[in-house]
Design a protein around this motif. Structure first.
Motif, mmCIF file in Angstrom:
data_model
loop_
_atom_site.group_PDB
_atom_site.id
_atom_site.type_symbol
_atom_site.label_atom_id
_atom_site.label_comp_id
_atom_site.label_asym_id
_atom_site.label_seq_id
_atom_site.Cartn_x
_atom_site.Cartn_y
_atom_site.Cartn_z
ATOM 1 N N THR A 14 1.011 -0.931 0.163
ATOM 2 C CA THR A 14 0.017 -0.016 0.092
ATOM 3 C C THR A 14 0.796 1.275 0.168
ATOM 4 O OG1 THR A 14 0.018 0.257 2.506
ATOM 5 C CG2 THR A 14 -1.776 -1.284 1.208
ATOM 6 N N GLU A 15 0.347 2.446 -0.069
ATOM 7 C CA GLU A 15 0.972 3.631 -0.163
ATOM 8 C C GLU A 15 1.538 3.737 1.089
ATOM 9 O OE1 GLU A 15 -1.166 6.968 -1.233
ATOM 10 O OE2 GLU A 15 -1.852 6.105 -3.137
ATOM 11 N N LYS A 16 1.016 3.359 2.199
ATOM 12 C CA LYS A 16 1.603 3.811 3.793
ATOM 13 C C LYS A 16 2.581 2.806 3.931
ATOM 14 C CE LYS A 16 0.132 3.776 8.478
ATOM 15 N NZ LYS A 16 -1.082 3.558 9.503
ATOM 16 N N SER A 17 2.671 1.563 3.500
ATOM 17 C CA SER A 17 3.715 0.452 3.632
ATOM 18 C C SER A 17 4.747 1.151 2.617
ATOM 19 C CB SER A 17 3.361 -1.008 3.478
ATOM 20 O OG SER A 17 2.905 -1.266 2.015
ATOM 21 N N VAL A 40 8.529 -3.546 7.082
ATOM 22 C CA VAL A 40 7.817 -3.998 5.915
ATOM 23 C C VAL A 40 6.856 -4.561 6.615
ATOM 24 C CG1 VAL A 40 7.962 -5.893 4.087
ATOM 25 C CG2 VAL A 40 9.923 -4.980 4.820
ATOM 26 N N ALA A 41 5.371 -4.556 6.041
ATOM 27 C CA ALA A 41 4.220 -4.974 6.168
ATOM 28 C C ALA A 41 3.570 -6.287 5.702
ATOM 29 C CB ALA A 41 2.964 -3.998 6.153
ATOM 30 N N VAL A 65 15.626 -10.241 11.402
ATOM 31 C CA VAL A 65 14.513 -9.507 11.908
ATOM 32 C C VAL A 65 15.097 -8.853 13.143
ATOM 33 C CG1 VAL A 65 12.142 -9.545 12.393
ATOM 34 C CG2 VAL A 65 12.871 -10.617 10.463
ATOM 35 N N THR A 66 14.710 -7.732 13.554
ATOM 36 C CA THR A 66 15.142 -7.091 14.875
ATOM 37 C C THR A 66 13.857 -6.949 15.672
ATOM 38 O OG1 THR A 66 15.047 -4.705 14.039
ATOM 39 C CG2 THR A 66 17.243 -6.137 13.966
ATOM 40 N N ASP A 67 12.598 -6.650 15.050
ATOM 41 C CA ASP A 67 11.566 -6.555 15.754
ATOM 42 C C ASP A 67 9.960 -6.639 14.979
ATOM 43 O OD1 ASP A 67 9.812 -5.360 17.581
ATOM 44 O OD2 ASP A 67 9.531 -3.398 16.956
ATOM 45 N N VAL A 68 9.143 -7.381 15.656
ATOM 46 C CA VAL A 68 7.827 -7.366 14.914
ATOM 47 C C VAL A 68 6.642 -7.228 15.938
ATOM 48 C CG1 VAL A 68 6.332 -9.420 14.420
ATOM 49 C CG2 VAL A 68 8.842 -9.797 14.082
ATOM 50 N N ARG A 69 5.875 -6.291 15.245
ATOM 51 C CA ARG A 69 4.674 -5.714 15.776
ATOM 52 C C ARG A 69 3.583 -6.052 15.085
ATOM 53 N NH1 ARG A 69 5.967 0.271 17.666
ATOM 54 N NH2 ARG A 69 8.042 -0.010 18.755
ATOM 55 N N THR A 70 2.502 -6.501 16.097
ATOM 56 C CA THR A 70 1.156 -7.400 15.166
ATOM 57 C C THR A 70 0.190 -6.495 15.749
ATOM 58 O OG1 THR A 70 1.062 -8.777 16.974
ATOM 59 C CG2 THR A 70 2.432 -9.386 15.217
ATOM 60 N N LEU A 71 -1.041 -6.571 14.901
ATOM 61 C CA LEU A 71 -2.332 -6.082 15.194
ATOM 62 C C LEU A 71 -3.339 -6.757 14.508
ATOM 63 C CD1 LEU A 71 -3.829 -3.384 13.164
ATOM 64 C CD2 LEU A 71 -1.117 -3.072 13.516
ATOM 65 N N VAL A 72 -4.590 -6.902 15.013
ATOM 66 C CA VAL A 72 -5.593 -7.555 14.387
ATOM 67 C C VAL A 72 -6.572 -6.400 13.662
ATOM 68 C CG1 VAL A 72 -7.651 -8.857 14.593
ATOM 69 C CG2 VAL A 72 -5.531 -9.533 15.900
ATOM 70 N N VAL A 73 -6.872 -6.667 12.504
ATOM 71 C CA VAL A 73 -7.657 -5.574 11.802
ATOM 72 C C VAL A 73 -8.958 -6.311 11.829
ATOM 73 C CG1 VAL A 73 -8.313 -4.447 9.527
ATOM 74 C CG2 VAL A 73 -5.951 -4.852 10.322
ATOM 75 N N ARG A 74 -9.949 -5.556 12.518
ATOM 76 C CA ARG A 74 -11.657 -6.096 12.582
ATOM 77 C C ARG A 74 -12.167 -5.872 11.389
ATOM 78 N NH1 ARG A 74 -10.544 -8.890 16.841
ATOM 79 N NH2 ARG A 74 -9.572 -7.566 18.561
ATOM 80 N N LYS A 92 -2.411 -8.166 10.875
ATOM 81 C CA LYS A 92 -1.247 -7.526 10.254
ATOM 82 C C LYS A 92 0.057 -7.575 10.817
ATOM 83 C CE LYS A 92 -2.487 -3.527 8.564
ATOM 84 N NZ LYS A 92 -2.736 -2.054 8.288
ATOM 85 N N ALA A 93 1.030 -7.679 10.384
ATOM 86 C CA ALA A 93 2.462 -7.603 11.099
ATOM 87 C C ALA A 93 3.546 -6.604 10.484
ATOM 88 C CB ALA A 93 3.117 -9.055 11.228
ATOM 89 N N PHE A 94 3.928 -5.734 11.261
ATOM 90 C CA PHE A 94 5.122 -4.963 10.893
ATOM 91 C C PHE A 94 6.393 -5.474 11.335
ATOM 92 C CE2 PHE A 94 1.229 -1.916 11.096
ATOM 93 C CZ PHE A 94 1.380 -1.448 10.142
ATOM 94 N N VAL A 95 7.127 -5.717 10.480
ATOM 95 C CA VAL A 95 8.531 -6.312 10.676
ATOM 96 C C VAL A 95 9.523 -5.363 10.339
ATOM 97 C CG1 VAL A 95 9.983 -8.349 9.952
ATOM 98 C CG2 VAL A 95 7.619 -8.700 9.867
ATOM 99 N N THR A 96 10.449 -5.188 11.390
ATOM 100 C CA THR A 96 11.646 -4.074 11.177
ATOM 101 C C THR A 96 12.705 -5.022 10.799
ATOM 102 O OG1 THR A 96 10.583 -2.722 12.819
ATOM 103 C CG2 THR A 96 13.299 -2.557 12.373
ATOM 104 N N LEU A 97 13.595 -4.946 9.927
ATOM 105 C CA LEU A 97 14.581 -5.562 9.441
ATOM 106 C C LEU A 97 16.062 -4.837 10.030
ATOM 107 C CD1 LEU A 97 13.750 -6.383 5.745
ATOM 108 C CD2 LEU A 97 13.202 -7.467 7.581
ATOM 109 N N LYS A 98 16.966 -5.661 9.986
ATOM 110 C CA LYS A 98 18.312 -5.244 10.550
ATOM 111 C C LYS A 98 18.868 -4.131 9.282
ATOM 112 C CE LYS A 98 22.181 -7.209 9.711
ATOM 113 N NZ LYS A 98 23.268 -7.965 9.634
#
Length: 109
Positions: A14-17, A40-41, A65-74, A92-98
């Protein structure tokens, strides 16, 4: 442990990702050089946890991968005439790379 293909369904393009990938998540200044960490999403399986997502991304794309953040899109309530239905919820998962690692979705374009 599940296979990486069953954990990660698809990348979210998407544009945001795309903006997150270019700036590394910084809202004000674009990141440059080797010092910025790409974010990356992905759409992932609803039952997947952060440990499984991290292992799947590292196995599929050969990155660190250094960090993973997740959320549930209702899911939203949608109507067609007088009939009401519901779109499914998804994760949805936001993954932060090294810094220095990169995932290219469109190599030859």
């Amino acid at each position: 442990m599940r296979s990486p293909q069953s954990v990660i369904k698809r990348p979210l393009l998407t544009e945001k990702s795309a903006r997150m990938r270019e700036t590394g998540g910084n809202a004000v200044t674009p990141a440059e050089g080797e010092a910025y960490a790409q974010k990356v999403a992905f759409e992932v399986d609803k039952d997947a946890n952060k440990i499984e997502i991290r292992a799947a991304v590292q196995a599929l794309f050969k990155v660190t991968v250094t960090d993973v953040r997740t959320l549930v899109v209702r899911g939203k309530l949608k109507r067609v005439g007088r009939f009401a239905g519901r779109r499914p919820s998804w994760k949805k998962a936001f993954v932060t790379l090294k810094p220095g690692d990169n995932i290219e979705f469109f190599e030859g374009v």
